[in-house]
Each structure stands twice: as C-alpha cells, then as structure tokens.
Write a protein that holds these residues in place. Structure first.
Motif, short mmCIF file in Angstrom:
data_model
loop_
_atom_site.label_atom_id
_atom_site.label_comp_id
_atom_site.label_asym_id
_atom_site.label_seq_id
_atom_site.Cartn_x
_atom_site.Cartn_y
_atom_site.Cartn_z
N ASN A 196 -16.52 -8.31 -16.03
CA ASN A 196 -15.55 -8.99 -16.89
C ASN A 196 -14.85 -10.16 -16.19
N GLY A 197 -15.64 -10.98 -15.52
CA GLY A 197 -15.09 -12.18 -14.89
C GLY A 197 -14.33 -11.92 -13.61
N TYR A 213 -10.22 -5.93 -2.74
CA TYR A 213 -9.81 -7.22 -3.29
C TYR A 213 -10.40 -7.41 -4.68
N CYS A 214 -9.61 -7.97 -5.57
CA CYS A 214 -10.09 -8.40 -6.88
C CYS A 214 -9.93 -9.91 -6.95
N LEU A 215 -11.04 -10.62 -7.17
CA LEU A 215 -11.05 -12.07 -7.19
C LEU A 215 -11.50 -12.58 -8.55
N GLY A 231 -12.72 -17.88 -7.36
CA GLY A 231 -12.47 -17.16 -6.12
C GLY A 231 -11.02 -16.86 -5.82
N SER A 232 -10.12 -17.20 -6.72
CA SER A 232 -8.69 -16.97 -6.47
C SER A 232 -8.39 -15.47 -6.49
N LEU A 233 -7.39 -15.07 -5.70
CA LEU A 233 -7.01 -13.66 -5.59
C LEU A 233 -6.23 -13.22 -6.82
N ILE A 234 -6.67 -12.14 -7.44
CA ILE A 234 -5.94 -11.54 -8.56
C ILE A 234 -5.05 -10.41 -8.05
#
Length: 295
Positions: free
Chosen positions: A12-13, A25-27, A32-35
């Motif tokens: 899902n993106g 990590y969730c990007l 590539g930005s950190l969520i």
C-alpha cells in the motif's frame, strides 16, 4: 543506522524494513521519506545469533506487521503508525521470518538447547502450539535455525540444521514427514517454498520437489552450483539464484531448465517477480531486472 540483512515488505505505498539497529522502519515507497520507526528490541550486542548474515524480514497482513527479533520476541505492530499491538517472547533469538496464514503466525526460534516452531494467534499473540525440532549445537552455541516456514495444504514446512526439512500438521503441530540429506548441513539456511501442492527444497547442489502432504520426492534437478538462497515460485516456474553467478528458470512440473542468465558476481538475494520481470540483488552492488523470455 545499521546494515540491512533482511528483505523489505512493500504494501500500500509503504516500504517496511528492519536493519541491524534494532528498529523497524516504515518509508514512503515513492520518495523514501520516513513515516515512522519503532524499536523492536533495540540493538542487540553481538553473540552467536547476531553474527549470522540473516535477519527476520517483516510480513504485513491486514494492516498488521509481524517481525521476529534477536531479543527473542515476535512483534505485532500497527502497520499505519508502528504502535505495538502485542509481542510474544520465545526462548531464543529469531532470525527467521514469520509466515501469516488463516489467522495464525508461524515462526522459528533458534533456542539455546533446541529449535522450535511456534504457532501464535495472529490477533491476540496467544500461543496455539510449539513444536520442538531436532538439532545439533554448532561451534559457538545456538542452533542456527535460520530457515523461515511456509504454509499450504494444511501443513507448515520448515527446516533445522540437522540436514532435514519437515512437513508439520498446521492444526496439531505433529511432524507428518521428514526429508533428510546428510550432505546438506550448511545449506539449510534456505527456506522451503510451497506452490500448488508441491514443496521445493534446496538439497546442496540440487532443487528437490516433494509432495506437500507426504514428502514423497516428485523430481530432483541437479543445478551443479552452490545454492544458498531459497527459490521463488510463480506461474508454474521456479527462479533459482546460485553462488556461482547464475540465475536459472526451471519448469516447476519436472525441474527442466528453461533459461539461464549469468551475472557479474554471486548473489545471496532471493529473486522477486513483478509484472513479468525478475528482480535480483547482486554482490556486484547492482540490482538486476530481467525479462523472462519464457513468458
């Protein structure tokens, strides 16, 4: 902030990955930005389990992320924000990746005195059953239980470092069959792969296909090159990466070689398929995108 020895999950993106710094990590998959990032046991000081090259890779199902840790826990996190839903502590370090199927989580723990396959309730994290597996203790301790389980036909398939693969009843945890090769000791870092009533195993220099219900050998295909990476299965074909720079495409019905591609270096990356193309990471620092000419 650490080497990455696990494989990413892309859902899902979002890209989910767990490097050696003890975090998940969730990007954003597009930029590539950190969520979010979440501690999953924190950094673990080097010992027998953390010296290996393999790490548990996250599995995402129904907005939940499941991953094992060197701190002996399996974590269930909210895939949207990283909040911990539950965690379950096993009796040893976890380097295998979880299989999630039909409301259950299956994972292998490399415990100090034995190997163990756990079945947990995916919603609550409660233990359903635990199956101990034969083992031997290698130099430095531990049991080197690196192979990840796969599930199909009411069975769970896994391996131990006693040169053996196992077919285990998913409901009861009983071992239904065993496939053994005494020459394959160092090759049981590879996970058994299930597909369409068959299980595909790494047997030193060969790929072996056995029936999922009884472990009967259906065919064996001699590759002739060292196999350290689990094959990938899709659309009746097996995609196999070797330590001698080859990528093979095999017919999953009989093991015949359909095609072969040679890269510039060896690879310890399991191949991934998407849109009729094969993606393989390589030790020459490149990712190869290959078109399957047999399609």
């Amino acid at each position: 902030n650490g080497k990455i020895k696990s494989s990413p999950a892309v859902v899902n993106g979002k890209v989910y990955i767990g490097p050696d710094d003890g975090y998940v990590y969730c990007l954003n998959a597009y930029d590539g930005s950190l969520i979010w990032k979440k501690s999953a046991g924190g950094f673990i000081q080097p010992h027998f389990a953390s010296l290996v090259t393999k790490r548990s890779s996250p599995t995402v199902v129904n907005d939940r992320l499941y991953v094992g840790s060197l701190d002996s826990n399996i974590y269930c996190l909210n895939a949207d924000n990283g909040n911990t839903i539950w965690k379950y502590k096993t009796e040893g370090c976890i380097t295998s990746s979880p299989a999630v199927f039909d409301g259950a989580v299956y994972i292998v723990s490399q415990e100090p005195d034995l190997g163990a396959l756990y079945k947990l309730d995916a919603t609550s994290g409660n233990l359903v059953w635990k199956r101990t597996l034969p083992y031997y203790i290698p130099l430095g301790g531990g049991t080197d239980m690196h192979a990840s389980p796969s599930v199909g036909d009411g069975m769970v398939f896994t391996a131990s470092n006693t040169e053996a693969y196992y077919g285990i009843n998913a409901a009861t945890g009983d071992i239904e069959w065993t496939y053994r090769d005494e020459a394959a000791k160092e090759f049981i870092v590879c996970s058994p792969i299930y597909g369409n009533g068959k299980v595909f195993l790494i047997d030193k220099f060969s790929i072996v296909c056995v029936a999922s219900r009884n472990g009967q050998t259906l065919w064996s295909s001699y590759i002739g090159e060292e196999l350290y990476v689990s094959p990938s299965y899709a659309d009746g074909k097996l995609y196999v990466v070797t330590d001698q720079r080859s990528v093979f495409v095999l017919d999953a019905t009989n093991g015949e070689t359909l095609d072969r591609f040679v890269t510039s270096s060896n690879s310890w990356s399991a191949p991934s398929l998407y849109g009729g193309r094969l993606y393989v990471g390589n030790n020459d620092w490149n990712v190869y995108c290959l078109a399957d000419p047999t399609l």
